[in-house]
Design a protein around this motif. Structure first.
Motif, PDB file in Angstrom:
ATOM      1  N   TYR A 141      61.243 -48.415  63.643  1.00  0.00           N
ATOM      2  CA  TYR A 141      60.042 -47.621  63.363  1.00  0.00           C
ATOM      3  C   TYR A 141      59.941 -47.271  61.880  1.00  0.00           C
ATOM      4  O   TYR A 141      58.841 -47.192  61.328  1.00  0.00           O
ATOM      5  CB  TYR A 141      60.033 -46.352  64.219  1.00  0.00           C
ATOM      6  N   PHE A 142      61.069 -47.060  61.226  1.00  0.00           N
ATOM      7  CA  PHE A 142      61.047 -46.812  59.778  1.00  0.00           C
ATOM      8  C   PHE A 142      60.529 -48.036  59.036  1.00  0.00           C
ATOM      9  O   PHE A 142      59.756 -47.920  58.073  1.00  0.00           O
ATOM     10  CB  PHE A 142      62.443 -46.442  59.277  1.00  0.00           C
ATOM     11  N   ILE A 143      60.935 -49.230  59.468  1.00  0.00           N
ATOM     12  CA  ILE A 143      60.445 -50.464  58.843  1.00  0.00           C
ATOM     13  C   ILE A 143      58.933 -50.596  59.061  1.00  0.00           C
ATOM     14  O   ILE A 143      58.179 -50.947  58.144  1.00  0.00           O
ATOM     15  CB  ILE A 143      61.192 -51.683  59.418  1.00  0.00           C
ATOM     16  N   ALA A 144      58.482 -50.303  60.287  1.00  0.00           N
ATOM     17  CA  ALA A 144      57.053 -50.364  60.587  1.00  0.00           C
ATOM     18  C   ALA A 144      56.268 -49.340  59.755  1.00  0.00           C
ATOM     19  O   ALA A 144      55.167 -49.634  59.273  1.00  0.00           O
ATOM     20  CB  ALA A 144      56.815 -50.119  62.070  1.00  0.00           C
ATOM     21  N   ALA A 145      56.842 -48.150  59.571  1.00  0.00           N
ATOM     22  CA  ALA A 145      56.179 -47.120  58.765  1.00  0.00           C
ATOM     23  C   ALA A 145      56.069 -47.564  57.312  1.00  0.00           C
ATOM     24  O   ALA A 145      55.031 -47.367  56.663  1.00  0.00           O
ATOM     25  CB  ALA A 145      56.952 -45.809  58.871  1.00  0.00           C
ATOM     26  N   TRP A 146      57.152 -48.165  56.787  1.00  0.00           N
ATOM     27  CA  TRP A 146      57.119 -48.657  55.404  1.00  0.00           C
ATOM     28  C   TRP A 146      56.072 -49.761  55.253  1.00  0.00           C
ATOM     29  O   TRP A 146      55.325 -49.791  54.264  1.00  0.00           O
ATOM     30  CB  TRP A 146      58.503 -49.176  55.007  1.00  0.00           C
ATOM     31  N   ALA A 147      55.988 -50.671  56.230  1.00  0.00           N
ATOM     32  CA  ALA A 147      54.986 -51.735  56.178  1.00  0.00           C
ATOM     33  C   ALA A 147      53.574 -51.157  56.204  1.00  0.00           C
ATOM     34  O   ALA A 147      52.679 -51.632  55.482  1.00  0.00           O
ATOM     35  CB  ALA A 147      55.193 -52.700  57.346  1.00  0.00           C
ATOM     36  N   SER A 148      53.374 -50.118  56.996  1.00  0.00           N
ATOM     37  CA  SER A 148      52.052 -49.478  57.061  1.00  0.00           C
ATOM     38  C   SER A 148      51.684 -48.827  55.735  1.00  0.00           C
ATOM     39  O   SER A 148      50.545 -48.947  55.268  1.00  0.00           O
ATOM     40  CB  SER A 148      52.042 -48.422  58.176  1.00  0.00           C
ATOM     41  N   GLY A 190      52.191 -43.409  76.047  1.00  0.00           N
ATOM     42  CA  GLY A 190      52.650 -43.258  74.669  1.00  0.00           C
ATOM     43  C   GLY A 190      51.667 -43.844  73.680  1.00  0.00           C
ATOM     44  O   GLY A 190      51.357 -43.234  72.653  1.00  0.00           O
ATOM     45  N   MET A 191      51.142 -45.036  73.977  1.00  0.00           N
ATOM     46  CA  MET A 191      50.143 -45.653  73.110  1.00  0.00           C
ATOM     47  C   MET A 191      48.871 -44.807  73.061  1.00  0.00           C
ATOM     48  O   MET A 191      48.296 -44.578  71.997  1.00  0.00           O
ATOM     49  CB  MET A 191      49.821 -47.056  73.611  1.00  0.00           C
ATOM     50  N   ALA A 192      48.423 -44.356  74.233  1.00  0.00           N
ATOM     51  CA  ALA A 192      47.196 -43.547  74.294  1.00  0.00           C
ATOM     52  C   ALA A 192      47.373 -42.243  73.532  1.00  0.00           C
ATOM     53  O   ALA A 192      46.472 -41.788  72.825  1.00  0.00           O
ATOM     54  CB  ALA A 192      46.824 -43.270  75.744  1.00  0.00           C
ATOM     55  N   LEU A 193      48.556 -41.644  73.664  1.00  0.00           N
ATOM     56  CA  LEU A 193      48.818 -40.382  72.982  1.00  0.00           C
ATOM     57  C   LEU A 193      48.833 -40.585  71.474  1.00  0.00           C
ATOM     58  O   LEU A 193      48.367 -39.729  70.719  1.00  0.00           O
ATOM     59  CB  LEU A 193      50.165 -39.821  73.451  1.00  0.00           C
ATOM     60  N   GLY A 194      49.361 -41.725  71.036  1.00  0.00           N
ATOM     61  CA  GLY A 194      49.369 -42.012  69.604  1.00  0.00           C
ATOM     62  C   GLY A 194      47.969 -42.156  69.042  1.00  0.00           C
ATOM     63  O   GLY A 194      47.672 -41.687  67.941  1.00  0.00           O
ATOM     64  N   ILE A 202      46.880 -42.017  61.903  1.00  0.00           N
ATOM     65  CA  ILE A 202      46.865 -42.673  63.210  1.00  0.00           C
ATOM     66  C   ILE A 202      48.105 -43.541  63.388  1.00  0.00           C
ATOM     67  O   ILE A 202      48.746 -43.536  64.446  1.00  0.00           O
ATOM     68  CB  ILE A 202      45.589 -43.522  63.363  1.00  0.00           C
ATOM     69  N   THR A 203      48.456 -44.311  62.349  1.00  0.00           N
ATOM     70  CA  THR A 203      49.621 -45.200  62.429  1.00  0.00           C
ATOM     71  C   THR A 203      50.896 -44.414  62.690  1.00  0.00           C
ATOM     72  O   THR A 203      51.691 -44.767  63.575  1.00  0.00           O
ATOM     73  CB  THR A 203      49.770 -45.997  61.119  1.00  0.00           C
ATOM     74  N   PHE A 204      51.105 -43.355  61.931  1.00  0.00           N
ATOM     75  CA  PHE A 204      52.309 -42.543  62.114  1.00  0.00           C
ATOM     76  C   PHE A 204      52.315 -41.875  63.489  1.00  0.00           C
ATOM     77  O   PHE A 204      53.373 -41.704  64.107  1.00  0.00           O
ATOM     78  CB  PHE A 204      52.425 -41.493  61.012  1.00  0.00           C
ATOM     79  N   GLY A 208      55.213 -42.417  66.155  1.00  0.00           N
ATOM     80  CA  GLY A 208      55.911 -41.250  66.688  1.00  0.00           C
ATOM     81  C   GLY A 208      55.817 -41.170  68.206  1.00  0.00           C
ATOM     82  O   GLY A 208      56.802 -40.853  68.885  1.00  0.00           O
ATOM     83  N   ALA A 209      54.636 -41.480  68.747  1.00  0.00           N
ATOM     84  CA  ALA A 209      54.449 -41.445  70.196  1.00  0.00           C
ATOM     85  C   ALA A 209      55.296 -42.514  70.876  1.00  0.00           C
ATOM     86  O   ALA A 209      55.877 -42.278  71.942  1.00  0.00           O
ATOM     87  CB  ALA A 209      52.978 -41.635  70.537  1.00  0.00           C
ATOM     88  N   ASN A 210      55.392 -43.698  70.268  1.00  0.00           N
ATOM     89  CA  ASN A 210      56.206 -44.760  70.854  1.00  0.00           C
ATOM     90  C   ASN A 210      57.694 -44.426  70.811  1.00  0.00           C
ATOM     91  O   ASN A 210      58.438 -44.758  71.744  1.00  0.00           O
ATOM     92  CB  ASN A 210      55.949 -46.079  70.131  1.00  0.00           C
TER      93      ASN A 210
END
Length: 325
Positions: A11-18, A255-259, A300-302, A306-308
């Motif tokens: 998730y940290f890698i995905a956050a950095w990519a975002s 989780g996706m819907a909550l995100g 939204i991305t974060f 976070g929800a996932n």
């Protein structure tokens, strides 16, 4: 713990990519927010002000890597830049104005829809062939086939305009100021009923059918037969043995819907003039407010990430197999 730490790293890698894409995409587009703002003011700004505006929006003449480092440092410090449409307000301040309303409306609607739809799916499958299993799925899927903004407009016209049972617009009465009084809270709840109802009606059928499909598979497993043979109560078998295992796919979807709650229900918020994130996003698009759009997309991305991660934590408790990964 090892499984969760590995997931957290991903998730940290995905956050950095975002963050990186959020930095690169506006700079790859023609023009910049400063030029758009300069045009919008139609000669009210001096030509030399455009350089100051570019600096304020982070579009400087420095090398790209230096801009990237500055961008990361500001973002990690909570500074998402300055809004074009709400200049000189900060993006974080503008987002904060709609975040609470979006969390209240979309969050409550998603939780109610998930909880009620999942419960209906459990009970309907356990009593297959009954009226709940025969009537509710087709009715809810028929309603869910309509676009939720159409349901919003119909409910607004019938329940709001014709019958006058609920308010027509905004998040609370124009005659009230935000406070914690019972009158204000009552006004907020009454204004929330129609937009929340349109979201719940449009989505509850999907949750019910998803849970029903998973329950049908789980009920054919041998451990369910064994639990019934032991003489355990029907409620215990239904919820502790069947529903707990069938719940996993729905938890992922939840989780996706909550995100995506932070994205707001764009068209519903527009129909009801509800001052949430979706309403802010459409205003940002209309005004070419790139910093605000970036800030909302990043939020939204974060939220989705976070929800996932929260779903992964829940999985560890619901599915013992995840603990050995």
């Amino acid at each position: 713990m090892r499984y969760l730490l590995r997931q957290l790293g991903l998730y940290f890698i995905a956050a950095w990519a975002s963050l990186t894409l959020n930095f690169l995409i506006p700079r790859a587009m023609p023009g910049d927010p400063a030029s758009a703002m300069f045009v919008r003011f139609r000669g009210q700004l001096q030509p030399e002000a455009i350089d100051a505006l570019r600096k304020a929006f982070g579009f400087t003449g420095e090398p790209l890597y230096k801009q990237y480092i500055t961008y990361l440092s500001h973002t990690l410090a909570g500074d998402l830049g300055t809004s074009v449409a709400h200049f000189p307000a900060k993006v974080t301040e503008v987002i904060a104005t709609g975040l609470g309303w979006t969390l209240l409306l979309s969050g409550a609607a998603v939780i109610v829809s998930f909880g009620l739809g999942t419960l209906l799916g459990i009970v309907a499958t356990w009593k297959r062939g009954g009226w709940l299993d025969s009537v509710m799925p087709p009715v809810l899927m028929f309603l869910g086939a309509f676009p939720y903004f159409w349901l919003a407009m119909v409910s607004l016209y019938v329940l709001g305009f014709v019958l006058g049972a609920f308010p027509l617009r905004h998040a609370y009465s124009d005659t009230l100021s935000p406070d914690w009084s019972l009158e204000f809270i009552g006004s907020v709840l009454s204004h929330m009923v129609l937009p929340a109802l349109s979201i719940v009606i449009a989505t509850i059928g999907g949750w019910m059918l998803g849970m029903r499909s998973a329950m049908v598979t789980v009920l054919s497993e041998e451990y369910i037969t064994m639990a019934q043979a032991k003489g355990l109560s029907q409620w215990r078998v239904m919820f502790t043995y069947a529903a707990r295992n069938a719940l996993l796919p729905n938890v992922t979807g939840f989780g996706m819907a909550l995100g995506f709650v932070l994205a707001g229900s764009l068209l519903t918020e527009i129909v009801f003039s509800y001052p949430g994130q979706g309403y802010l996003l459409i205003q940002a698009v209309r005004n070419q407010d790139y910093p605000l759009m970036q800030g909302i997309f990043l939020t939204i991305t974060f939220a989705v990430l976070g929800a996932n991660f929260l779903v992964d934590v829940i999985y560890v408790f619901l599915d013992p197999r995840a603990r050995g990964r």
